[in-house]
Design an enzyme around this catalytic site. Sequence first.
Site, PDB file in Angstrom:
ATOM      1  N   ASN A   9       0.883  -1.173   0.000  1.00 29.99           N
ATOM      2  CA  ASN A   9       0.000   0.000   0.000  1.00 29.99           C
ATOM      3  C   ASN A   9       0.915   1.217   0.000  1.00 29.99           C
ATOM      4  O   ASN A   9       1.477   1.575   1.032  1.00 29.99           O
ATOM      5  CB  ASN A   9      -0.895  -0.014   1.243  1.00 29.99           C
ATOM      6  N   LYS A  11       0.210   4.267  -0.406  1.00 29.42           N
ATOM      7  CA  LYS A  11      -0.376   5.511   0.107  1.00 29.42           C
ATOM      8  C   LYS A  11      -0.063   6.649  -0.882  1.00 29.42           C
ATOM      9  O   LYS A  11       0.023   6.400  -2.090  1.00 29.42           O
ATOM     10  CB  LYS A  11       0.117   5.796   1.526  1.00 29.42           C
ATOM     11  N   HIS A  97      -9.618   1.645   4.249  1.00 28.90           N
ATOM     12  CA  HIS A  97      -8.380   1.778   5.023  1.00 28.90           C
ATOM     13  C   HIS A  97      -8.632   2.743   6.182  1.00 28.90           C
ATOM     14  O   HIS A  97      -9.410   3.697   6.052  1.00 28.90           O
ATOM     15  CB  HIS A  97      -7.263   2.313   4.118  1.00 28.90           C
ATOM     16  N   GLU A  99      -7.053   5.113   7.300  1.00 23.74           N
ATOM     17  CA  GLU A  99      -6.823   6.535   6.995  1.00 23.74           C
ATOM     18  C   GLU A  99      -8.033   7.143   6.296  1.00 23.74           C
ATOM     19  O   GLU A  99      -8.331   8.321   6.484  1.00 23.74           O
ATOM     20  CB  GLU A  99      -5.540   6.685   6.162  1.00 23.74           C
ATOM     21  N   GLU A 169      -6.069  -4.631  10.227  1.00 24.91           N
ATOM     22  CA  GLU A 169      -5.013  -3.644  10.477  1.00 24.91           C
ATOM     23  C   GLU A 169      -5.329  -2.908  11.781  1.00 24.91           C
ATOM     24  O   GLU A 169      -6.120  -1.948  11.769  1.00 24.91           O
ATOM     25  CB  GLU A 169      -4.951  -2.629   9.330  1.00 24.91           C
ATOM     26  N   GLY A 175       2.080   2.359  10.613  1.00 26.55           N
ATOM     27  CA  GLY A 175       3.077   3.414  10.475  1.00 26.55           C
ATOM     28  C   GLY A 175       3.744   3.803  11.782  1.00 26.55           C
ATOM     29  O   GLY A 175       4.443   4.805  11.854  1.00 26.55           O
ATOM     30  N   SER A 214       2.853  -2.122  10.269  1.00 25.15           N
ATOM     31  CA  SER A 214       4.288  -2.264  10.518  1.00 25.15           C
ATOM     32  C   SER A 214       4.807  -3.674  10.232  1.00 25.15           C
ATOM     33  O   SER A 214       5.669  -4.177  10.948  1.00 25.15           O
ATOM     34  CB  SER A 214       4.633  -1.822  11.947  1.00 25.15           C
ATOM     35  N   GLY A 236       4.795   1.253   4.604  1.00 24.85           N
ATOM     36  CA  GLY A 236       6.156   1.775   4.459  1.00 24.85           C
ATOM     37  C   GLY A 236       7.124   0.803   3.801  1.00 24.85           C
ATOM     38  O   GLY A 236       7.857   1.180   2.869  1.00 24.85           O
TER      39      GLY A 236
HETATM   40  P1  PGA Z   1       2.538   0.307   7.556  1.00 23.82           P
HETATM   41  O1  PGA Z   1       1.110   0.591   6.872  1.00 23.82           O
HETATM   42  O2  PGA Z   1       3.020  -1.016   7.043  1.00 23.82           O
HETATM   43  O3  PGA Z   1       3.397   1.456   7.133  1.00 23.82           O
HETATM   44  O4  PGA Z   1       2.298   0.264   9.035  1.00 23.82           O
HETATM   45  C1  PGA Z   1       0.177  -0.442   6.679  1.00 23.82           C
HETATM   46  C2  PGA Z   1      -1.057   0.101   6.028  1.00 23.82           C
HETATM   47  O5  PGA Z   1      -1.446   1.237   6.328  1.00 23.82           O
HETATM   48  O6  PGA Z   1      -1.700  -0.566   5.190  1.00 23.82           O
END
Ligand code: PGA
Length: 253
Positions: A9, A11, A97, A99, A169, A175, A214, A236
């Site tokens: 992802n 983003k 998601h 976000e 998640e 993140g 993460s 990330g």
């Molecule tokens: P992250 O993000 O691996 O950076 O924690 C995961 C996601 O938001 O799908």
Amino acid sequence: MRTPLIAGNWKMHTTPSAAAAWMRSLLEDLDGIDVSNVELLLNVPATHLAVLAPIVAGSPVAIGAQDVSAHAEGAYTGECSAAMLLDAGATYAIVGHSERRQYHHESDALLHDKVVACHAGGLTPILCVGEVEAERESGAHETTVLRQLSGGLSGIDLSRSDDLVIAYEPVWAIGTGKTATADDAQAMGAVIRSFLKGRYGPLADGIRILYGGSMKPANAAELLAKADVDGGLIGGASLQRDQYLAIATAAPR
Ligand code: PGA
């Protein structure tokens, strides 16, 4: 056995031209690496899809979108329909998601309509669920996830288990560098599987449940070894080719 889905992802990172160079390098890196046990997917900004589609054509890498409109067509400024995303090269779309739930106030009812729109437009939805930290601390995490699942999937019928992917998640792990333990990820995976069995019967055995938050090369093997962790939704680390490939090759064979 469920084929692990290693879903990046991105983003709102990279530009289409930088992504094209990145993807060509990834395909070179993949030369000589056996990834036949996994499905590779990168969910990229909508602007990148049509640029990346000819590059990944015929390769083991698929591309997907990070969001989709609940509507098929019309006066919805700024939105992209499932049919547009499919035509631009996407085969999957992330739906709900955290976000989007947080910054765009997306409700379970809206996400339900986005799942319907994916199915009508030929995309596979990756429906994201997960609790915030306070819900985990108060022990409400399962209730939250079950509420998100029943709202998002209300009245949704499936004819194939490949037509739906769930991503668990925990919001506090996204993140932040904090990861759910593999046991916690498995415990929630089992709760989700049991919900899906109640809803879809034997088809639920084939539905993939991803863990996201993460996920890194250092924790991927332990997470992916769990019975109800059928892949990852990776933020990330999916922007770094070496890390993305290290996660993909950490999946069980
Ligand atoms: P992250 O993000 O691996 O950076 O924690 C995961 C996601 O938001 O799908």
